[in-house]
Design a protein around this motif. Structure first.
Motif, PDB file in Angstrom:
ATOM      1  N   UNK A 121       0.826  -1.210   0.000  1.00 22.92           N
ATOM      2  CA  UNK A 121       0.000   0.000   0.000  1.00 22.92           C
ATOM      3  C   UNK A 121       0.857   1.255   0.000  1.00 22.92           C
ATOM      4  N   UNK A 122       1.871   1.292   0.858  1.00 25.06           N
ATOM      5  CA  UNK A 122       2.744   2.465   0.935  1.00 25.06           C
ATOM      6  C   UNK A 122       3.494   2.658  -0.380  1.00 25.06           C
ATOM      7  N   UNK A 123       3.963   1.569  -0.977  1.00 23.34           N
ATOM      8  CA  UNK A 123       4.666   1.673  -2.261  1.00 23.34           C
ATOM      9  C   UNK A 123       3.728   2.177  -3.361  1.00 23.34           C
ATOM     10  N   UNK A 124       2.468   1.760  -3.301  1.00 19.40           N
ATOM     11  CA  UNK A 124       1.486   2.241  -4.277  1.00 19.40           C
ATOM     12  C   UNK A 124       1.259   3.740  -4.132  1.00 19.40           C
ATOM     13  N   UNK A 125       1.160   4.197  -2.881  1.00 21.20           N
ATOM     14  CA  UNK A 125       0.980   5.625  -2.630  1.00 21.20           C
ATOM     15  C   UNK A 125       2.166   6.422  -3.161  1.00 21.20           C
ATOM     16  N   UNK A 126       3.350   5.909  -2.966  1.00 27.00           N
ATOM     17  CA  UNK A 126       4.548   6.593  -3.458  1.00 27.00           C
ATOM     18  C   UNK A 126       4.577   6.626  -4.982  1.00 27.00           C
ATOM     19  N   UNK A 127       4.177   5.533  -5.605  1.00 26.50           N
ATOM     20  CA  UNK A 127       4.126   5.476  -7.064  1.00 26.50           C
ATOM     21  C   UNK A 127       3.200   6.568  -7.593  1.00 26.50           C
ATOM     22  N   UNK A 128       2.007   6.675  -6.989  1.00 28.19           N
ATOM     23  CA  UNK A 128       1.030   7.671  -7.427  1.00 28.19           C
ATOM     24  C   UNK A 128       1.595   9.081  -7.330  1.00 28.19           C
ATOM     25  N   UNK A 129       2.294   9.356  -6.253  1.00 26.78           N
ATOM     26  CA  UNK A 129       2.783  10.707  -6.011  1.00 26.78           C
ATOM     27  C   UNK A 129       4.058  11.043  -6.790  1.00 26.78           C
ATOM     28  N   UNK A 130       4.846  10.026  -7.100  1.00 28.10           N
ATOM     29  CA  UNK A 130       6.132  10.278  -7.745  1.00 28.10           C
ATOM     30  C   UNK A 130       6.116  10.054  -9.260  1.00 28.10           C
ATOM     31  N   UNK A 131       5.076   9.393  -9.771  1.00 29.79           N
ATOM     32  CA  UNK A 131       5.030   9.070 -11.194  1.00 29.79           C
ATOM     33  C   UNK A 131       3.676   9.466 -11.784  1.00 29.79           C
ATOM     34  N   UNK A 132       3.442  10.776 -11.898  1.00 30.74           N
ATOM     35  CA  UNK A 132       2.136  11.267 -12.361  1.00 30.74           C
ATOM     36  C   UNK A 132       1.776  10.836 -13.774  1.00 30.74           C
ATOM     37  N   UNK A 133       2.745  10.786 -14.683  1.00 30.42           N
ATOM     38  CA  UNK A 133       2.436  10.446 -16.073  1.00 30.42           C
ATOM     39  C   UNK A 133       1.844   9.042 -16.178  1.00 30.42           C
ATOM     40  N   UNK A 134       2.474   8.094 -15.511  1.00 27.65           N
ATOM     41  CA  UNK A 134       1.979   6.714 -15.556  1.00 27.65           C
ATOM     42  C   UNK A 134       0.661   6.569 -14.812  1.00 27.65           C
ATOM     43  N   UNK A 135       0.519   7.321 -13.715  1.00 26.10           N
ATOM     44  CA  UNK A 135      -0.742   7.284 -12.971  1.00 26.10           C
ATOM     45  C   UNK A 135      -1.871   7.842 -13.810  1.00 26.10           C
TER      46      UNK A 135
END
Length: 208
Positions: A121-135
């Motif tokens: 879950x924490x890694x998913x949250x970081x992905x969302x916040x750090x990789x906007x284009x892919x999100x």
């Protein structure tokens, strides 16, 4: 979100607000919001449960309600239809509208499973916040919206995401207080009865 002619909270007097269901978080927060702005729930403002957020938007289009509590992606759809954002709950309260919950038995018997879930879950949250284009690409695909709408949805949701999987305890206490008041309970539920953050704290330290 409201009809474009409604410009202030005071103008909600005599109007109907669409919520998912009586007793839901949309109901509790809408009542709190109008109360904070000087209106009396069920006297100055009526609430209509529609069952789902999609139905709230449908009710707005049909004219059955004048305003509605819309979460993504329906807030973006509403904006495209000409409705406007009158208030953002995040400006008034800190409350978790989604999260992870489990039983005391699971925490006791299978802590490693809980730890793996928390880590993901924490890694998913970081992905969302750090990789906007892919999100944004994911949002566009999952909700069948164009790139511009996906970007708007991303920006509208970003402030609501936890940075590390946790939230301020004051927000949790305030949410519990609103629920106990809504249910007319005489005693507040102690935080220790509903919250155990030991494993979360451990995982947060591990993946810094």
């Amino acid at each position: 979100m409201v009809k474009p002619e409604i410009k202030s909270m005071a103008e909600l007097k005599g109007k109907i607000i669409g919520i998912t269901a009586i007793g839901s978080s949309t109901d509790t927060l809408a009542r709190f919001l109008v109360s904070k702005n000087g209106l009396v729930p069920d006297r100055d403002v009526a609430f209509l449960g529609t069952g789902t957020t999609a139905n709230i938007l449908t009710a707005m289009k049909a004219g059955t309600v004048d305003a509605g509590v819309l979460s993504p992606p329906f807030n973006a759809f509403g904006k495209q239809l000409g409705y406007r954002t009158l208030a953002y709950f995040g400006d008034y309260v800190e409350q978790s509208l989604s999260g992870l919950g489990t039983s005391d038995k699971m925490l006791r018997d299978r802590p490693e499973l809980v730890r793996r879930m928390l880590s993901a879950t924490i890694k998913s949250l970081r992905f969302i916040q750090q990789r906007p284009a892919e999100t944004n690409q994911f949002i566009a695909k999952e909700w069948s919206v164009d790139a511009a709408a996906a970007d708007e949805l991303y920006k509208s949701m970003l402030p609501a995401f936890s940075k590390d999987g946790g939230m301020d305890e004051k927000g949790i206490r305030d949410a519990l207080k609103r629920e106990t008041e809504r249910m007319n309970l005489k005693e507040d539920a102690p935080l220790s009865r509903v919250l155990d953050l030991r494993l979360l704290r451990e995982v947060q330290k591990e993946i810094k």
